[in-house]
Each structure stands twice: as structure tokens, then as C-alpha cells.
Design a protein around this motif. Structure first.
Motif, PDB file in Angstrom:
ATOM      1  N   ASN A   1       0.786  -1.227   0.000  1.00 32.29           N
ATOM      2  CA  ASN A   1       0.000   0.000   0.000  1.00 32.29           C
ATOM      3  C   ASN A   1       0.825   1.288   0.000  1.00 32.29           C
ATOM      4  O   ASN A   1       0.248   2.377  -0.106  1.00 32.29           O
ATOM      5  CB  ASN A   1      -0.934   0.007   1.226  1.00 32.29           C
ATOM      6  CG  ASN A   1      -1.900  -1.169   1.207  1.00 32.29           C
ATOM      7  OD1 ASN A   1      -2.393  -1.532   0.137  1.00 32.29           O
ATOM      8  ND2 ASN A   1      -2.141  -1.753   2.363  1.00 32.29           N
ATOM      9  N   SER A   2       2.130   1.177   0.140  1.00 35.25           N
ATOM     10  CA  SER A   2       2.941   2.406   0.189  1.00 35.25           C
ATOM     11  C   SER A   2       3.088   2.991  -1.217  1.00 35.25           C
ATOM     12  O   SER A   2       3.495   2.276  -2.149  1.00 35.25           O
ATOM     13  CB  SER A   2       4.319   2.112   0.772  1.00 35.25           C
ATOM     14  OG  SER A   2       4.215   1.614   2.090  1.00 35.25           O
ATOM     15  N   PRO A   3       2.789   4.260  -1.419  1.00 33.21           N
ATOM     16  CA  PRO A   3       2.946   4.873  -2.746  1.00 33.21           C
ATOM     17  C   PRO A   3       4.412   5.070  -3.089  1.00 33.21           C
ATOM     18  O   PRO A   3       5.274   5.152  -2.217  1.00 33.21           O
ATOM     19  CB  PRO A   3       2.222   6.210  -2.597  1.00 33.21           C
ATOM     20  CG  PRO A   3       2.314   6.521  -1.138  1.00 33.21           C
ATOM     21  CD  PRO A   3       2.254   5.215  -0.429  1.00 33.21           C
TER      22      PRO A   3
ATOM     23  N   VAL B   1       3.359  10.576  -8.170  1.00 32.53           N
ATOM     24  CA  VAL B   1       3.064   9.518  -7.197  1.00 32.53           C
ATOM     25  C   VAL B   1       2.412   8.344  -7.930  1.00 32.53           C
ATOM     26  O   VAL B   1       1.461   8.530  -8.693  1.00 32.53           O
ATOM     27  CB  VAL B   1       2.135  10.042  -6.085  1.00 32.53           C
ATOM     28  CG1 VAL B   1       1.767   8.911  -5.128  1.00 32.53           C
ATOM     29  CG2 VAL B   1       2.801  11.180  -5.334  1.00 32.53           C
ATOM     30  N   VAL B   2       2.902   7.137  -7.665  1.00 34.08           N
ATOM     31  CA  VAL B   2       2.398   5.922  -8.318  1.00 34.08           C
ATOM     32  C   VAL B   2       1.912   4.972  -7.237  1.00 34.08           C
ATOM     33  O   VAL B   2       2.620   4.706  -6.250  1.00 34.08           O
ATOM     34  CB  VAL B   2       3.493   5.252  -9.179  1.00 34.08           C
ATOM     35  CG1 VAL B   2       2.953   3.960  -9.798  1.00 34.08           C
ATOM     36  CG2 VAL B   2       4.004   6.206 -10.239  1.00 34.08           C
ATOM     37  N   ILE B   3       0.698   4.452  -7.411  1.00 33.90           N
ATOM     38  CA  ILE B   3       0.130   3.476  -6.474  1.00 33.90           C
ATOM     39  C   ILE B   3       0.414   2.073  -7.002  1.00 33.90           C
ATOM     40  O   ILE B   3      -0.035   1.714  -8.089  1.00 33.90           O
ATOM     41  CB  ILE B   3      -1.387   3.688  -6.307  1.00 33.90           C
ATOM     42  CG1 ILE B   3      -1.676   5.126  -5.847  1.00 33.90           C
ATOM     43  CG2 ILE B   3      -1.946   2.677  -5.313  1.00 33.90           C
ATOM     44  CD1 ILE B   3      -1.036   5.498  -4.534  1.00 33.90           C
TER      45      ILE B   3
ATOM     46  N   VAL C   1       4.111  -2.060 -10.688  1.00 27.68           N
ATOM     47  CA  VAL C   1       3.497  -0.755 -10.947  1.00 27.68           C
ATOM     48  C   VAL C   1       2.956  -0.731 -12.377  1.00 27.68           C
ATOM     49  O   VAL C   1       3.582  -1.268 -13.291  1.00 27.68           O
ATOM     50  CB  VAL C   1       4.510   0.397 -10.730  1.00 27.68           C
ATOM     51  CG1 VAL C   1       4.942   0.478  -9.280  1.00 27.68           C
ATOM     52  CG2 VAL C   1       5.711   0.243 -11.644  1.00 27.68           C
TER      53      VAL C   1
END
Length: 396
Positions: free
Chosen positions: A326-328, A336-338, A361
Motif C-alpha cells: 500500500n505504500s505509494p 506519485v504511483v500506487i 506498478v
């Protein structure tokens, strides 16, 4: 048995001579003139008689030899068939289900005490059954010792102790002679000899000494080492009090030398094949998840390993194969990439295999994946963007 055979040969030779004399009758002249004596071409000592070689004579001789031979064989078989054990041993109860263990055969030349000890160890479950112990023991004897066993007097053995005592009395000359303590004093490490070779020689000699001389053994082992040897310096600085601790110290020294890895560095020769100067990214080919994957970027400045859609699809992975993450993340362009999730895959370089946690990603990249500091640290590798190479210590 040999004395019996020699006696039979002498008896047979005497009987043969008697038969030969009976065939030659000097008084018969077949009706001829008694004064007439034909001259013989062959000397008397070399003359022969056709009667001696007649079929009847040969049959008589063969029958006599066969009879004498059969008598000797019968006596030998009778000797063997007589049991050396008393009625108590012969009538002892044997276990209903018994499987004889594999026994070492005694040749008559090895140490008899070691043979008896080995036999007792193999028969330890049945050690209280003297009848079984006595009857199985002869099956551990080779031909030489078996001949001794066959000559034991009938009913002369009433216990396993008596059997081993008689065995020891016969083969006492085969007992191992313990080494004197002075043998250790002459043991020294030769120039160029390895610690393993010296240790093997020393402890082999030490095991030949029956008494307990641990303190002397430790001192002589240390004195026998070369003056500049690391182990001797270690024992001088921090002495040990037992042979067990000495062996532990030897193992520690060997392990320390095994763990020493050569320094990894780059030279001018490593630039061969590159265009200098350059500002290219270090890109390599790695085997990931059992497949050769090209265009893998090496980035020691990153703290996580990244997997892009091309590799994700190429390995036929599904969302169910990923675990939550869960860390971006921050991309190269600052966005910022989820992440979609995380998956652990084996990464192989040469013969070295490292388990790597890749973060998936969903973003465009000219690369299939990025390997970062966690992979480098686990592998013990270093990279050079100048030389466009990665080096790592190899176990082979």
C-alpha cells in the motif's frame, strides 16, 4: 588335518611298495633254463614291469587310494560336526524371529579385541542370550579363524565368555599395540603442509594412545605448528583447556578463512567493449522467475525492486499472484504511483540465486524491471556505471 593327510600318504606309499614286490617273483623262469639270464638294455634300477601297470593292478591301487581318502575325509567331517558347546548352550532357547545382522569377518590378522567389541555392538539386543551369542559368533570368522573354531574340543565351551577367552588366547598376537605417549612429541607440521593434513596426522596418532593425555596432546599439537601459523598465535593468546575446545578453535579458524572474499574492483580492462566517455544507464539481462529477461535497469540509488507491465504479462502473472503493498512510490518524473501489489521471484546470476520482492506498478517504462540496493546487498554485488558492469563474489 595336514598331519592326517601326511600319515595317509606314508601308509599308501608303504602299501604300494609291498604290492610291487609281490608282483615280481624271482624263483619263476617260465620253464626256461635257470642258468640263462638275458641281458637287459635298461639298468635294473630303471626296469619296469607290464604287470605293474595292468588294468587289474590299477583298479586295485585306485580302490585302495579311494578307501584311504574317504576315511580321512570322514574323520575330518566328524571333527567338524562335533559341537564345541556344552548341552546347556546347545539346548538354549533361541528367539523365534531372529535376523542375523551384517558382521565384519575376522581374518586372523586384525585386532581381536576390536572384532569382539564390534560383534557385541551388532548383537547388543541379544547380548543376554548366551546360546545365540555362542552360535552366531563363528559365522563372523574367516577361513583361518574358522579352522581354529573347528578344532575346539567337543563340549569345551559353556559360555560366551569362555568362547571369547579361547578366541583371545589363540589370536593374541593379532592384538593392537597402543602407541606410546612419545609418539606425539615427534609430530611436527611440515613446511608447506596444510592445517587439515597436519591435524589428520596428529589425531590419527593421538587415537592410537589408549590413556587420557588431553593436556599433553594440546601442548604438543600447539608446539608442532609452525611458529607463524595463525592457529598457534590464537592458542598462545587464548589457550584452550580441552581437546574438544581445540577442535572447535580449528573449525573456527577454517570457517574464518573460508568466509574471506576477494575484494571486488574495476580496472581499465573492464572498459573494453564500452564507448568512452558516455552517460548510458547500466542495463543487464537477468534470469527472473525461470526466464531470461532483458532490459533490466541497475539502480543502486533505489531502495525497492520494480516490475513493469511488460515483465508482468510476460511471466503470465495474475492479480491473485500479488500480495498487498500500500505504500505509494515516486516515479522518475516526480509523480506519485500506487503499486498494484508485490510478488517474490527468484533472480539468478550465474550460479547465484537470490529471492527478490518486486513491486508491480502499472506505468510505462523502457525497462522491464529495476533491481536496487536490496538485491545488491543480498548478492554482495557492486556496480560501475563507468564500466557498465556488475561484479559479485561467486561460490564456484
Amino acid at each position: 588335518m595336514q598331519l592326517e593327510i601326511d600319515r595317509l600318504k606314508r601308509k599308501l606309499r608303504h602299501e604300494w611298495q609291498s604290492r610291487t614286490l609281490s608282483f615280481s617273483d624271482p624263483s619263476s623262469n617260465d620253464g626256461g633254463d635257470s642258468n640263462y639270464r638275458p641281458r637287459l638294455r635298461t639298468p635294473p634300477s630303471e626296469s619296469f614291469s607290464y604287470e605293474k601297470d595292468s588294468p587289474h593292478s590299477r583298479r586295485s591301487k585306485n580302490s585302495s587310494c579311494k578307501g584311504l581318502g574317504n576315511d580321512a575325509m570322514s574323520r575330518a567331517l566328524n571333527q567338524i560336526s562335533r559341537s564345541p558347546f556344552t548341552c546347556r548352550i546347545e539346548g538354549g532357547k533361541l528367539p523365534r524371529r531372529f535376523t542375523q545382522p551384517t558382521l565384519t569377518m575376522y581374518s586372523g590378522r586384525t585386532d581381536l579385541v576390536e572384532h569382539v567389541i564390534h560383534f557385541n555392538q551388532r548383537m547388543v539386543v541379544h547380548s543376554r542370550n548366551e546360546a545365540l551369542m555362542c552360535k552366531i559368533f563363528p559365522s563372523s570368522l574367516g577361513p583361518m579363524a574358522m579352522r581354529w573354531s573347528n578344532k575346539l574340543g567337543a563340549g569345551s565351551i559353556d559360555s560366551f565368555k569362555e568362547l571369547t577367552r579361547a578366541f583371545g588366547s589363540r589370536f593374541i598376537t593379532s592384538s593392537r599395540v597402543p602407541r606410546p605417549l612419545d609418539s606425539l612429541l615427534s609430530m611436527t607440521m611440515q613446511e608447506g603442509e596444510t592445517l587439515k593434513t597436519y591435524s589428520d596426522r596428529y589425531w590419527e596418532m593421538f587415537n592410537e594412545i589408549d590413556e587420557d593425555f588431553d593436556n599433553v596432546a594440546i601442548r604438543t599439537f600447539k608446539v608442532g605448528l609452525l611458529a607463524e601459523h595463525d592457529l598457534r598465535k590464537s592458542l598462545t593468546k587464548k589457550p584452550v583447556r580441552s581437546v574438544r575446545r581445540l577442535m572447535d578453535r580449528i573449525v573456527e579458524l577454517k570457517r574464518a578463512k573460508t568466509n574471506i572474499r576477494p575484494a571486488l574492483s574495476f580496472s581499465e580492462e573492464d572498459k573494453i567493449g564500452t564507448t568512452q566517455p558516455h552517460d548510458d544507464t547500466l542495463v543487464v539481462t537477468l534470469r527472473i522467475g525461470g526466464y531470461d529477461v532483458k532490459r533490466v535497469m541497475v539502480d543502486q540509488g533505489s531502495g525497492v525492486e520494480i516490475m513493469y507491465p511488460d515483465l508482468y504479462k510476460g511471466l503470465n502473472l495474475k492479480l491473485k499472484d500479488l500480495t498487498a503493498y500500500n505504500s505509494p512510490l515516486i516515479s522518475f518524473n516526480g509523480k506519485v504511483v500506487i503499486p498494484k501489489g508485490q510478488i517474490r521471484l527468484p533472480v539468478q546470476v550465474g550460479l547465484e540465486v537470490v529471492e527478490v520482492d518486486f513491486i508491480m506498478v502499472d506505468a510505462y517504462s523502457p525497462y522491464t524491471a529495476i533491481v536496487a540496493r536490496p538485491w545488491f546487498h543480498t548478492l554482495g554485488a557492486v556496480s560501475s556505471t563507468l564500466h557498465l558492469k556488475v561484479k559479485y563474489p561467486s561460490s564456484d
